[in-house]
Design a protein around this motif. Sequence first.
Motif, PDB file in Angstrom:
ATOM      1  N   THR A 297       0.823  -1.221   0.000  1.00 18.68           N
ATOM      2  CA  THR A 297       0.000   0.000   0.000  1.00 18.68           C
ATOM      3  C   THR A 297       0.851   1.262   0.000  1.00 18.68           C
ATOM      4  OG1 THR A 297      -0.499  -0.811   2.192  1.00 18.68           O
ATOM      5  CG2 THR A 297      -2.366  -0.364   0.785  1.00 18.68           C
ATOM      6  N   ILE A 298       2.080   1.177   0.574  1.00 18.48           N
ATOM      7  CA  ILE A 298       2.890   2.398   0.509  1.00 18.48           C
ATOM      8  C   ILE A 298       3.771   2.407  -0.741  1.00 18.48           C
ATOM      9  CG2 ILE A 298       2.896   3.050   2.940  1.00 18.48           C
ATOM     10  CD1 ILE A 298       5.529   1.601   3.223  1.00 18.48           C
ATOM     11  N   GLY A 299       3.583   1.403  -1.579  1.00 20.70           N
ATOM     12  CA  GLY A 299       4.253   1.418  -2.881  1.00 20.70           C
ATOM     13  C   GLY A 299       5.714   1.006  -2.823  1.00 20.70           C
ATOM     14  N   LYS A 300       6.069   0.197  -1.809  1.00 14.59           N
ATOM     15  CA  LYS A 300       7.473  -0.196  -1.683  1.00 14.59           C
ATOM     16  C   LYS A 300       7.685  -1.616  -2.173  1.00 14.59           C
ATOM     17  CE  LYS A 300      10.031   1.922   2.017  1.00 14.59           C
ATOM     18  NZ  LYS A 300      10.431   1.749   3.403  1.00 14.59           N
ATOM     19  N   THR A 301       8.796  -1.838  -2.882  1.00 12.44           N
ATOM     20  CA  THR A 301       9.150  -3.208  -3.238  1.00 12.44           C
ATOM     21  C   THR A 301       9.752  -3.836  -1.995  1.00 12.44           C
ATOM     22  OG1 THR A 301       9.603  -2.517  -5.455  1.00 12.44           O
ATOM     23  CG2 THR A 301      10.534  -4.597  -4.810  1.00 12.44           C
ATOM     24  N   PHE A 302       9.448  -5.102  -1.784  1.00 10.47           N
ATOM     25  CA  PHE A 302       9.825  -5.711  -0.512  1.00 10.47           C
ATOM     26  C   PHE A 302      10.368  -7.119  -0.765  1.00 10.47           C
ATOM     27  CE2 PHE A 302       7.326  -8.468   2.566  1.00 10.47           C
ATOM     28  CZ  PHE A 302       8.262  -8.427   3.585  1.00 10.47           C
ATOM     29  N   HIS A 303      11.557  -7.387  -0.222  1.00  8.10           N
ATOM     30  CA  HIS A 303      12.180  -8.712  -0.393  1.00  8.10           C
ATOM     31  C   HIS A 303      12.265  -9.372   0.987  1.00  8.10           C
ATOM     32  CE1 HIS A 303      13.835  -7.336  -4.228  1.00  8.10           C
ATOM     33  NE2 HIS A 303      14.115  -6.221  -3.578  1.00  8.10           N
ATOM     34  N   SER A 304      12.126 -10.669   1.003  1.00 13.04           N
ATOM     35  CA  SER A 304      12.335 -11.357   2.280  1.00 13.04           C
ATOM     36  C   SER A 304      12.595 -12.833   2.020  1.00 13.04           C
ATOM     37  CB  SER A 304      11.098 -11.192   3.148  1.00 13.04           C
ATOM     38  OG  SER A 304      11.233 -11.990   4.289  1.00 13.04           O
ATOM     39  N   SER A 305      13.436 -13.422   2.854  1.00 14.23           N
ATOM     40  CA  SER A 305      13.678 -14.862   2.728  1.00 14.23           C
ATOM     41  C   SER A 305      13.077 -15.559   3.933  1.00 14.23           C
ATOM     42  CB  SER A 305      15.169 -15.167   2.697  1.00 14.23           C
ATOM     43  OG  SER A 305      15.815 -14.309   1.841  1.00 14.23           O
ATOM     44  N   ALA A 306      12.195 -14.859   4.643  1.00 16.90           N
ATOM     45  CA  ALA A 306      11.691 -15.422   5.889  1.00 16.90           C
ATOM     46  C   ALA A 306      10.273 -15.955   5.755  1.00 16.90           C
ATOM     47  CB  ALA A 306      11.749 -14.353   6.969  1.00 16.90           C
ATOM     48  N   LEU A 337       6.653 -12.563  -6.367  1.00 11.30           N
ATOM     49  CA  LEU A 337       7.481 -13.602  -6.974  1.00 11.30           C
ATOM     50  C   LEU A 337       8.023 -14.459  -5.840  1.00 11.30           C
ATOM     51  CD1 LEU A 337       8.711 -14.228  -9.811  1.00 11.30           C
ATOM     52  CD2 LEU A 337      10.712 -12.979  -9.066  1.00 11.30           C
ATOM     53  N   PHE A 338       7.896 -15.768  -5.928  1.00 10.33           N
ATOM     54  CA  PHE A 338       8.452 -16.596  -4.854  1.00 10.33           C
ATOM     55  C   PHE A 338       9.295 -17.732  -5.407  1.00 10.33           C
ATOM     56  CE2 PHE A 338       5.101 -19.828  -5.219  1.00 10.33           C
ATOM     57  CZ  PHE A 338       4.068 -19.082  -5.778  1.00 10.33           C
ATOM     58  N   GLN A 339      10.377 -17.994  -4.651  1.00  7.63           N
ATOM     59  CA  GLN A 339      11.360 -18.951  -5.150  1.00  7.63           C
ATOM     60  C   GLN A 339      11.692 -19.937  -4.033  1.00  7.63           C
ATOM     61  OE1 GLN A 339      15.000 -17.004  -5.911  1.00  7.63           O
ATOM     62  NE2 GLN A 339      15.896 -18.715  -7.026  1.00  7.63           N
ATOM     63  N   ASP A 340      11.708 -21.205  -4.381  1.00 11.78           N
ATOM     64  CA  ASP A 340      12.032 -22.244  -3.397  1.00 11.78           C
ATOM     65  C   ASP A 340      13.488 -22.094  -2.959  1.00 11.78           C
ATOM     66  OD1 ASP A 340      12.571 -24.538  -2.060  1.00 11.78           O
ATOM     67  OD2 ASP A 340      11.731 -25.912  -3.549  1.00 11.78           O
ATOM     68  N   ILE A 341      13.735 -21.924  -1.645  1.00  6.42           N
ATOM     69  CA  ILE A 341      15.126 -21.784  -1.204  1.00  6.42           C
ATOM     70  C   ILE A 341      15.505 -22.894  -0.216  1.00  6.42           C
ATOM     71  CG2 ILE A 341      15.511 -19.312  -1.615  1.00  6.42           C
ATOM     72  CD1 ILE A 341      14.776 -18.837   1.330  1.00  6.42           C
ATOM     73  N   SER A 342      14.809 -24.067  -0.312  1.00  2.82           N
ATOM     74  CA  SER A 342      15.118 -25.164   0.604  1.00  2.82           C
ATOM     75  C   SER A 342      16.585 -25.529   0.522  1.00  2.82           C
ATOM     76  CB  SER A 342      14.315 -26.403   0.270  1.00  2.82           C
ATOM     77  OG  SER A 342      13.050 -26.090  -0.145  1.00  2.82           O
ATOM     78  N   GLU A 343      17.092 -25.616  -0.724  1.00  4.89           N
ATOM     79  CA  GLU A 343      18.477 -26.060  -0.895  1.00  4.89           C
ATOM     80  C   GLU A 343      19.446 -25.052  -0.262  1.00  4.89           C
ATOM     81  OE1 GLU A 343      21.438 -28.378  -1.557  1.00  4.89           O
ATOM     82  OE2 GLU A 343      19.342 -28.979  -1.739  1.00  4.89           O
ATOM     83  N   GLU A 344      19.217 -23.753  -0.501  1.00  4.57           N
ATOM     84  CA  GLU A 344      20.074 -22.720   0.088  1.00  4.57           C
ATOM     85  C   GLU A 344      20.019 -22.795   1.606  1.00  4.57           C
ATOM     86  OE1 GLU A 344      18.131 -22.297  -2.449  1.00  4.57           O
ATOM     87  OE2 GLU A 344      18.817 -20.745  -3.825  1.00  4.57           O
ATOM     88  N   ARG A 346      19.348 -25.404   3.459  1.00  2.00           N
ATOM     89  CA  ARG A 346      20.068 -26.592   3.920  1.00  2.00           C
ATOM     90  C   ARG A 346      21.560 -26.312   3.924  1.00  2.00           C
ATOM     91  NH1 ARG A 346      16.137 -29.953   2.001  1.00  2.00           N
ATOM     92  NH2 ARG A 346      16.748 -29.688  -0.160  1.00  2.00           N
ATOM     93  N   GLN A 347      22.045 -25.685   2.846  1.00  3.91           N
ATOM     94  CA  GLN A 347      23.476 -25.381   2.749  1.00  3.91           C
ATOM     95  C   GLN A 347      23.896 -24.415   3.850  1.00  3.91           C
ATOM     96  OE1 GLN A 347      24.527 -24.073  -1.131  1.00  3.91           O
ATOM     97  NE2 GLN A 347      24.181 -26.068  -2.055  1.00  3.91           N
ATOM     98  N   GLU A 348      23.060 -23.423   4.086  1.00  3.84           N
ATOM     99  CA  GLU A 348      23.336 -22.432   5.132  1.00  3.84           C
ATOM    100  C   GLU A 348      23.440 -23.119   6.488  1.00  3.84           C
ATOM    101  OE1 GLU A 348      22.693 -18.052   6.114  1.00  3.84           O
ATOM    102  OE2 GLU A 348      23.576 -19.172   4.504  1.00  3.84           O
ATOM    103  N   GLU A 349      22.478 -24.045   6.727  1.00  5.30           N
ATOM    104  CA  GLU A 349      22.490 -24.720   8.021  1.00  5.30           C
ATOM    105  C   GLU A 349      23.739 -25.546   8.199  1.00  5.30           C
ATOM    106  OE1 GLU A 349      17.736 -24.866   8.492  1.00  5.30           O
ATOM    107  OE2 GLU A 349      18.762 -26.791   8.218  1.00  5.30           O
ATOM    108  N   SER A 350      24.149 -26.238   7.105  1.00  5.47           N
ATOM    109  CA  SER A 350      25.337 -27.071   7.277  1.00  5.47           C
ATOM    110  C   SER A 350      26.582 -26.197   7.430  1.00  5.47           C
ATOM    111  CB  SER A 350      25.492 -28.111   6.165  1.00  5.47           C
ATOM    112  OG  SER A 350      25.353 -27.507   4.949  1.00  5.47           O
ATOM    113  N   LYS A 351      26.573 -24.999   6.790  1.00  3.68           N
ATOM    114  CA  LYS A 351      27.695 -24.075   6.958  1.00  3.68           C
ATOM    115  C   LYS A 351      27.761 -23.607   8.408  1.00  3.68           C
ATOM    116  CE  LYS A 351      27.618 -21.415   3.013  1.00  3.68           C
ATOM    117  NZ  LYS A 351      27.216 -20.139   2.499  1.00  3.68           N
ATOM    118  N   GLU A 352      26.585 -23.268   8.938  1.00  2.00           N
ATOM    119  CA  GLU A 352      26.550 -22.775  10.319  1.00  2.00           C
ATOM    120  C   GLU A 352      26.983 -23.859  11.291  1.00  2.00           C
ATOM    121  OE1 GLU A 352      22.654 -21.064  10.912  1.00  2.00           O
ATOM    122  OE2 GLU A 352      23.157 -19.425   9.533  1.00  2.00           O
TER     123      GLU A 352
END
Length: 575
Positions: A297-306, A337-344, A346-352
């Motif tokens: 509503t405020i006209g902002k583009t918004f990204h999130s991986s959460a 627009l939504f993108q499956d990030i399961s693989e990322e 998983r990789q992040e978790e194993s890195k952590e």
Amino acid sequence: MFELYTSLLAAASITNLLVLLIMMKQVGRSAVRGFFFLFLFAISVWGIPRLIINTFGLTGFAYTEVNRISALGYILVPTVFFTFSLAFTKRLELLRNKIIFLYTFLPPIIFLYLSWTTNIIENHAFDATLSTHWGVSSPTGEYFAIFLAWFESLMLISMLSLIGMYKRTASKVQKRQSLLLIIAILIPLFFGTITDGILPLFDIHTFPSAIPLTSVMAILIGYAITRYELFEFEPDIILSHIGNGLFTIGRSGRILKVNSAGADMIGLLESEIVGKNIKEFLTASKKRGRRITANMTIGKTFHSSAYSLITDSSIIPVAITVSPVKSNKKIVGATVLFQDISEEKRQEESKEEFLSIASHELKTPITSIKLYTELLSRKLRITGDESIGLVEKLQEQVERVVGLTNDLLDLSRLQSGKIQLHLEAFDLCTLTETIIDSVRSSFPDHEIVLEGTVSKQVFADRLRIGQVLTNLLTNAVKYSPRDRRVIVRLSDEDDRACVSVQDFGKGIRNTEQQKIFDRFYQVSVKEGEEHSLGIGLYVAARIIKKHKGKIWVDSKLNKGSTFSFTIPLAHSESL
Ligand code: ADP
């Protein structure tokens, strides 16, 4: 003139057929392409029988029969062109309106019937052959004006909607397409109407230009198809082929459209998704759920991986980008627009996990190494051994490794939420002086001054705030190799204490300032400069955030930086 007309008819028919062929060879299908194909087909059905009549000089019965086919073509031209322009301007749904539907499709049936059974709208035959099919006959061209009015009205509305599309669309490709179509179609429409329509009404029969001129149109459009990829750019087709999921939503979050990749990811049919609220498919904490529509509503583009996508069988972590859609300067909805990030993930978790294990495992041997080097240096100092210089260098490096491992440990604790604050009331001035002293002893060439004071005690984790101060001070020293002054300022306001550390060093570019509090972010390192992990400020920001404080930077490239943070003052009840 007759021969010229016949050759022009031949040229028109050939070019129309060629364009039809080009269109058939183009990949992809769409309503626009389909209707345009029909339009060219109608024009060919109009032109080719005329060509046959003229070439073979048909008369009498043969003329009437072939002329019937031609009538089919020209009577259908406005209907097909109108539906084509509706498809091109994305307004095909207008045909659901009964009046528009009848106005488009009923007249051609009536006119066709009349032109096949009588001559009342027949105007081509100069020799006015009478038709007597089904026993009905009439003079030539009696109702031709009515037919012409209907014909022109549909063509005019089509032109206006194409002009509207040209004005409305923000897409350059669509603008170019609409303009080309307008120019291409105006030529036969304008001149053809005069020679084949209006003049005959007054019994003036000049050179009938409508069909030959369509060949000019066909050439223009054929050129546009090959040169400018006309009809190639169909947003709907692109959306359905896009690899990621895409919703189009209204202002309330109602899903208006989902592309096939999105429907496949969810595991439902498009019709089962459309109409529902986006919240039924995309979840996050409540606050975030609201952020999709709030930002829209405020006209902002918004990204999130959460966010997570709720499919029919599981919940998938997704990254989303919400872009508001405006029409007439008003926000009418958004694309998500939504993108499956399961693989990322998983990789992040194993890195952590790796980071956490590695830093824990390194901690013990490194502490022992530090201890033994200290013992060794003490011993060598007592015995006056000359290798003491080497051991001191060794100690410096060991300190660095200890610092880096501590950073890594902090990072993995922060990630797993294991950092606990031990809050207490203490005097920030004393702590700041202690930290300044210890940094001074490591960097004796820098002049560090303390200004201001804090009147009350603060309520915070002393060790962690000390760690933040040390980090800001060492950074200030590290990144100001020439002008070696560093000013630390203390102040308090309302219920917060504020600390700022100012240096006059290399400074940070505006574009980098937002990012330096991110994990592993380093401003590009020049050759010869020391590499580090880019964790210090991230950890500092997380510590201050945990204290419900703020941390920020003001900086100018080559002028210096001021890092500031606030923490709560101790209230009497917390003492
Ligand atoms: P690092 O371990 O790389 O110093 P930090 O998280 O502490 O990691 O800092 C991140 C980046 O921010 C640094 O690489 C540096 O480029 C920039 N930076 C931090 N403090 C300053 C400063 N006082 N002046 C200029 N640049 C700074």
